[in-house]
Design a protein around this motif. Structure first.
Motif, mmCIF file in Angstrom:
data_model
loop_
_atom_site.group_PDB
_atom_site.id
_atom_site.type_symbol
_atom_site.label_atom_id
_atom_site.label_comp_id
_atom_site.label_asym_id
_atom_site.label_seq_id
_atom_site.Cartn_x
_atom_site.Cartn_y
_atom_site.Cartn_z
ATOM 1 N N ASN A 14 0.948 -1.494 0.051
ATOM 2 C CA ASN A 14 -0.190 0.424 -0.056
ATOM 3 C C ASN A 14 0.941 1.032 0.379
ATOM 4 O O ASN A 14 0.597 2.670 -0.753
ATOM 5 C CB ASN A 14 -0.770 0.086 0.981
ATOM 6 N N TYR A 15 1.893 1.377 0.835
ATOM 7 C CA TYR A 15 2.484 2.357 0.848
ATOM 8 C C TYR A 15 3.624 2.622 -0.289
ATOM 9 O O TYR A 15 4.148 3.861 -0.344
ATOM 10 C CB TYR A 15 3.245 2.170 2.291
ATOM 11 N N ALA A 16 4.165 1.460 -0.486
ATOM 12 C CA ALA A 16 4.962 1.150 -1.950
ATOM 13 C C ALA A 16 4.666 2.050 -3.254
ATOM 14 O O ALA A 16 4.965 3.264 -3.698
ATOM 15 C CB ALA A 16 5.463 0.001 -2.171
ATOM 16 N N ALA A 17 3.530 1.940 -3.147
ATOM 17 C CA ALA A 17 2.193 2.345 -4.424
ATOM 18 C C ALA A 17 1.898 3.734 -4.653
ATOM 19 O O ALA A 17 2.078 4.346 -4.765
ATOM 20 C CB ALA A 17 0.711 1.642 -4.383
ATOM 21 N N ALA A 18 1.540 3.676 -2.954
ATOM 22 C CA ALA A 18 1.464 5.692 -2.600
ATOM 23 C C ALA A 18 2.833 6.767 -3.252
ATOM 24 O O ALA A 18 2.146 7.465 -4.103
ATOM 25 C CB ALA A 18 0.700 6.018 -1.764
ATOM 26 N N LYS A 19 4.030 6.079 -2.188
ATOM 27 C CA LYS A 19 5.045 6.543 -2.601
ATOM 28 C C LYS A 19 5.591 6.585 -3.577
ATOM 29 O O LYS A 19 6.247 7.545 -4.018
ATOM 30 C CB LYS A 19 5.930 6.313 -1.507
ATOM 31 N N ALA A 20 5.176 5.679 -4.543
ATOM 32 C CA ALA A 20 5.928 5.260 -6.070
ATOM 33 C C ALA A 20 4.711 6.649 -7.125
ATOM 34 O O ALA A 20 5.084 7.471 -7.576
ATOM 35 C CB ALA A 20 5.769 4.189 -7.018
ATOM 36 N N GLY A 21 3.507 6.883 -6.391
ATOM 37 C CA GLY A 21 2.271 7.404 -7.299
ATOM 38 C C GLY A 21 3.071 9.096 -7.339
ATOM 39 O O GLY A 21 2.831 9.666 -7.566
#
Ligand SMILES: NC(=O)c1ccc[n+]([C@@H]2O[C@H](COP(=O)([O-])OP(=O)(O)OC[C@H]3O[C@@H](n4cnc5c(N)ncnc54)[C@H](O)[C@@H]3O)[C@@H](O)[C@H]2O)c1
Length: 242
Positions: free
Chosen positions: A149-156
């Protein structure tokens, strides 16, 4: 100095260090946080050059951000020319155990907030032909176990930042991301102590970053001198990579 900054997550570890740093440089600062105690921040941080106002808002919610922007205009501290999109949360879990609310809350707070907050001030930056947008990503954007979840958001956050830089450069507005490694703040409290200690042993610098070290980078990106640094992701991680 005639600059006004808005720092989300302004009551947290990194946010508070950023607020202090920008105030010391003469910025007027709005500290925005979900925690009601952000309103007391002006009493906690005294003796600075700029003026500080704390505003309670939920950056994951567009309407809350709209009302926050109304409070900003009513305050009469000038138009916001610097946004530090810093508020963030983690809800770590392997995907097999991650429920929908853990996914949803992290994407909303860490990614939707970028749009919800930036949208409130970007037109006035365009009109003024000046702006600095600084978004806090994370080393976890590279993909870290237990943080899809966090990796997807921070890559976003990085995609958002780079697209904005290309849209807005012609208006003398820069948009950059900072990607910290592990920083000594409360957000790390949710990590089991033994996992954290194991990670610290892997950091070549041998220690966590101090929030003030991240704040120094924010202050550089916010400065007039950084006008040609645009669309970048600046790592600050003590030479640590996953
Ligand atoms: N500490 C680290 O190791 C680390 C590493 C990489 C990236 N980051 C990122 O740095 C940023 C700041 O984190 P920190 O380490 O200072 O953590 P922190 O927990 O000390 O601060 C986060 C702040 O955000 C606020 N916040 C949370 N949800 C909010 C919402 N919906 N609306 C408004 N405010 C909200 C919290 O109340 C808190 O004050 C985050 O985006 C985080 O993901 C931190």
């Amino acid at each position: 100095m005639n600059r006004t900054a808005l720092v989300t997550g302004g009551y947290g570890g990194i946010g508070r260090a950023v607020v202090r740093k920008l105030l010391s440089q003469g910025f007027h600062v709005f500290a925005v946080d979900l925690k009601p105690s952000v309103k007391n921040l002006p009493e906690e941080i005294s003796g600075s050059d700029g003026k500080l106002i704390g505003i309670v808002a939920d950056v994951s919610d567009f309407d809350s951000c709209r009302s926050m922007a109304e409070q900003v205009s009513a305050a009469g501290l000038g138009e916001v020319d610097t946004i530090v999109n810093n508020a963030g949360i983690t809800r770590d879990s392997l995907i097999s155990k991650m429920d929908y609310s853990m996914w949803d809350s992290v994407i909303r707070v860490d990614l939707y907030s970028m749009f919800n907050v930036t949208k409130q001030f970007v037109q006035s930056m365009i009109d003024k032909k000046f702006g600095r947008i600084i978004n806090i990503s994370s080393i976890s954007r590279e993909g870290n176990v237990g943080q899809c979840n966090y990796a997807a958001a921070k890559a976003g956050v990085v995609g958002f930042t780079k697209a904005l830089s290309r849209e807005l450069a012609r208006y003398n507005i820069t948009s950059n991301a900072i990607s910290p490694g592990l920083v000594d703040t409360e957000i790390l409290n949710s990590m089991p102590r033994d996992v954290l200690e194991k990670m610290i042993r892997k950091i070549p610098a041998g220690r966590l970053a101090k929030p003030e070290e991240v704040a120094a980078l924010v202050s550089y990106l916010a400065s007039d001198e950084a006008g040609y640094v645009n669309g970048e992701v600046l790592n600050i991680n003590g030479a640590f990579f996953f």
